[in-house]
Enzyme design. Sequence first.
Site, PDB file in Angstrom:
ATOM      1  N   ASP A 447       0.664  -1.176  -0.126  1.00 40.75           N
ATOM      2  CA  ASP A 447      -0.077   0.016  -0.192  1.00 40.75           C
ATOM      3  C   ASP A 447       0.726   1.317   0.181  1.00 40.75           C
ATOM      4  O   ASP A 447       2.028   1.211   0.232  1.00 40.75           O
ATOM      5  CB  ASP A 447      -0.845  -0.136   1.378  1.00 40.75           C
ATOM      6  CG  ASP A 447      -2.001   0.800   1.265  1.00 40.75           C
ATOM      7  OD1 ASP A 447      -2.320   1.397   0.202  1.00 40.75           O
ATOM      8  OD2 ASP A 447      -2.553   1.128   2.479  1.00 40.75           O
ATOM      9  N   GLU A 450       2.847   5.301  -3.809  1.00 42.24           N
ATOM     10  CA  GLU A 450       2.817   6.063  -4.946  1.00 42.24           C
ATOM     11  C   GLU A 450       4.210   7.139  -5.041  1.00 42.24           C
ATOM     12  O   GLU A 450       4.590   7.281  -5.836  1.00 42.24           O
ATOM     13  CB  GLU A 450       1.661   7.156  -4.683  1.00 42.24           C
ATOM     14  CG  GLU A 450       0.318   6.622  -5.140  1.00 42.24           C
ATOM     15  CD  GLU A 450      -0.107   5.631  -3.854  1.00 42.24           C
ATOM     16  OE1 GLU A 450       0.179   5.855  -2.813  1.00 42.24           O
ATOM     17  OE2 GLU A 450      -1.150   4.847  -4.231  1.00 42.24           O
TER      18      GLU A 450
END
Length: 869
Positions: A447, A450
């Site tokens: 997770d 980015e």
Amino acid sequence: AVFWECSSSVFSMKSSHSCYIIATIVRMSRCLALVVFLLVAGRAHTQQCNVDDNVRFDCFPEDGVTQSKCEARGCCWRLPKSSGNHTTPPRRGGRLLPTQDVPYCFYPSDYPTYSLSNLKETDYGYTGDLRRSTHSYYPKDIMQLKLDVYFETNTRLHFKIYDANSQRYEVPIETPKVTKKVPRPNYEVDFVHEPFSLRVARFDSGQGMNETLFNTNITRSFMFTDQFIQISSILPTSYIYGLGEHRAGFLHSLNWTRLTMWARDIPPVVFLGPSPDQVIQQYTEVIGRPFMPPYWSLGFHLCRWGYGSSDKTQQVVEKMRKAGIPQDGQWNDIDYMDKHLDWTYDKTNFSGLSDVVKDLHDHGQHYVNIIDPGISNQQPKGSYAPYDDGLSIGAFITFANGSLVKGQVWPGETVYPDFTNPVTKVWWTAEAKAYHDKINYDGLWIDMNEPSNFVDGSILGCPDNSYEHPPYTPDVLGDKLSAFTVCVSAKQYWSTHYNVHNLYGMSEMIASHDALANIRGKRPLVISRSTFPSSGKYGGHWLGDNNSLWKDMWYSIPGILNFNLFGIPLVGADICGFGGTTTEELCQRWQQLGAFYPFSRNHNTLGSKDQDPTSFSPAMQKSTRDILLIRYSLLPYLYTLFHKGHVTGSTIVRPLFFEFSMDQEAFTIDRQFLWGSSLLISPVLEENATSVNAYFPADTWYDFYTGTRVTSQPSKGKMITLDAPLDKLNLHVRGGRILPTQDPNTTTTASRNNKYGLIVAMSMGSVANGELFWDDGDTLSTYENGKYIFMKFSAVDNKITSTVIKNGYPYADKMELGSTRVFGVAKQPTSVSANGKAATFTYDSKTQMLTVSDMSLPMKVPINITWKY
Ligand SMILES: *[C@@H]1O[C@H](CO)[C@@H](O)[C@H](O)[C@H]1NC(C)=O
Ligand SMILES: *[C@@H]1O[C@H](CO)[C@@H](O)[C@H](O)[C@H]1NC(C)=O
Ligand SMILES: *[C@@H]1O[C@H](CO)[C@@H](O)[C@H](O)[C@H]1NC(C)=O
Ligand SMILES: *[C@@H]1O[C@H](CO)[C@@H](O)[C@H](O)[C@H]1NC(C)=O
Ligand SMILES: *[C@@H]1O[C@H](CO)[C@@H](O)[C@H](O)[C@H]1NC(C)=O
Ligand SMILES: *[C@@H]1O[C@H](CO)[C@@H](O)[C@H](O)[C@H]1NC(C)=O
Ligand SMILES: *[C@@H]1O[C@H](CO)[C@@H](O)[C@H](O)[C@H]1NC(C)=O
Ligand SMILES: *[C@@H]1O[C@H](CO)[C@@H](O)[C@H](O)[C@H]1NC(C)=O
Ligand SMILES: CC(=O)N[C@H]1CO[C@H](CO)[C@@H](O)[C@@H]1O
């Protein structure tokens, strides 16, 4: 890296044909440390501003356009023609006024651009020089470019435009190298020299005319500057799909829509199809085919943030077993960790974690935990090996001056691994293994990659340079590139973060996939939030943090369809919604839909009410159990689709128009979808609804449950209102298809021991075909090493047969066919024989379904089932 934004206009819509544009994106730019602002040229010429509204290309995509800023770019400033007879241009920002979509600031038809010279035929296609003599309005125009056009395969054309004089950064992902032109491509390319433009047309024998797919002879807006690239094309259709993850319906609006993406790796390739599924096959031929998931990963998974303890995690698993609801995977979110530190677990509340995992394994189930990239740098020296070890080998991202980039994530202050660095991969594997020795996990859920940062850039901000402040900033959240992530001028092994930002998640997927394969010696499961073209080679994706809303349930369908276009087919949304509080009805409907996500997981946020199936009424539990048992019974079909995806790149979940590409009605349907070519799923997506309007493209379709024929090859598709009581998901099987099935159980480990079945759905001409791929479901590279069995099934009139194409599966002896349901048998049979012996059967004359049961036919040899009237 460069920011591609797609500004488009509906130019022409030819016939019912559609073109499929999948990420035909350019990138290639090197940022220079010094930015010299050059005076904008191009103002001296006489502007030709008489441009129709629908071919106005936006010359000022940034915010804050004014007439003077627009004209300083040498562009035209005019009211849209459609706004009537106004002659005075507006005084304030264009987009706020009526007919807001048409830009006020647009390129004149004589805007100076590149010209093409020295065009030559080569072994691979063409080469030529592109030059411009005046500057555009962005700094650092590359005045001399090279154009190479490669005729790579009959269906793949590749053109590349690059700096003629210096090597610029290119993303290090391998794509096929082709040096020899194919002799008879299915397309043609032509050029205009002055001003430069290029046109690609697909030869279409069916229509007798060629269809233009890409044509830049529409505006002179082509630009190639140090930090900005723009190329504009006429779109051949108004049906555009794909182009990155967005929260919306499946079909894009084309009214001057901006779709922001960072760094794309692939030189522009136009994939020619002609069928949509072939386009995806051609695309994944370049970016890499999807990985073969472990069989258990196709079972049902359960997770929530905030179980709070290993005891609570164990209790949920036990309640699921007691309720007889299928479950293959139990997951934990960040609350299992000690102070949110990677590769640790909370020794108090999760003291029983390794027993939970052992118990799961004893029941043939699997365990997956979350891991975030941010590594805490705040632990006492010697107490937290992941940081100490990483620091000592230089695993973390630094500024250009070598000092660490420090951000803030769940554990507080953190540093970020640079997964593009080979030493980081070695370190990551070692940390993953050290933790695996304590908690025997089976998969990794990655997770925040980015990478996410709770402060912009770093805790000390970012340096001031042209990476952080490019001349054009795309429409990103927070209005600067470092918003919610690390400084883009930070250093990584592959290149400056600016160039590789979008690759961060994928580089972590590669490191995690390789670590798992290394540690477990079995097929890895990695599920990642951030992805990039090629990510499908390494793992799957969930659609991020959705809410418990009916609308979010609907959006998950375009979401899974899009990720199938991107070559990342193992995908699903959080069933019942992540954020907010679900209702029983929403959760029941979502469990029905989610039973047909390729990746099927119920997940919930911290503090929300429990939403695992056992926390609802017995009726809700029953319908969830029933639909999941149906999923499990269909897993051999799903697994075969994954195999096809792995080998040919074809999609697993498909929009209807992929199979019915001439049916214009089907182009806009994003409330139904197909598994492969054969199974139609029509979920209820509205509260209180007890029926659903489902579209049936022109073909023969049978009700999955009863075998009743709902349509008999009508000349055109039709909308049918179907009963959909709360406990029913409508499923239909396409005529002419055979689906392999298996008697289900509550884990795939158990169901894999059961007998197989076939669903034979006869076409109107009484034929049907299908296939089965099977292996042990967990060994690495079974296809590549031939350790699998592959068979084909066919039915003609009153006979079903199988052919074993390949058998290298060591346990093929155990495979037996137990039953068969045949849809579309017009008359009552008097006897049925299976491999020459009388077989048990029933026939329902109302639904025209023949069921043959209690068989035990070995599947590694040819099978025959026949019936007599
Ligand atoms: C279509 O393209 C084919 C292949 O390039 C070419 O041979 C043919 O002449 C074209 N036909 C038309 C009608 O443009
Ligand atoms: C390019 O566009 C211009 C303007 O519409 C047109 O006159 C010209 O014929 C086009 N050239 C080609 C080769 O299509
Ligand atoms: C796009 O523009 C056309 C013409 O102005 C309009 O009819 C249509 O509704 C617009 N579509 C969207 C999605 O805004
Ligand atoms: C551990 O569990 C207790 C009791 O449920 C809870 O109060 C506490 O907050 C938990 N600790 C952590 C670190 O979550
Ligand atoms: C390195 O650069 C960063 C970012 O500009 C700055 O904050 C830091 O103080 C610099 N470190 C050293 C040792 O100069
Ligand atoms: C569904 O029914 C409930 C109870 O009658 C009602 O409160 C709710 O507004 C209905 N929802 C919709 C979308 O009609
Ligand atoms: C699953 O397998 C077990 C053990 O063979 C059996 O007792 C149970 O009934 C099966 N469950 C289902 C749903 O078939
Ligand atoms: C059907 O299968 C049986 C047993 O394998 C075999 O003996 C027979 O020849 C087969 N019949 C046909 C028509 O293939
Ligand atoms: C795929 C999808 O729809 N994702 C959305 C889930 O919900 C959050 C919050 O509403 C959106 O930001 C995501 O885009």
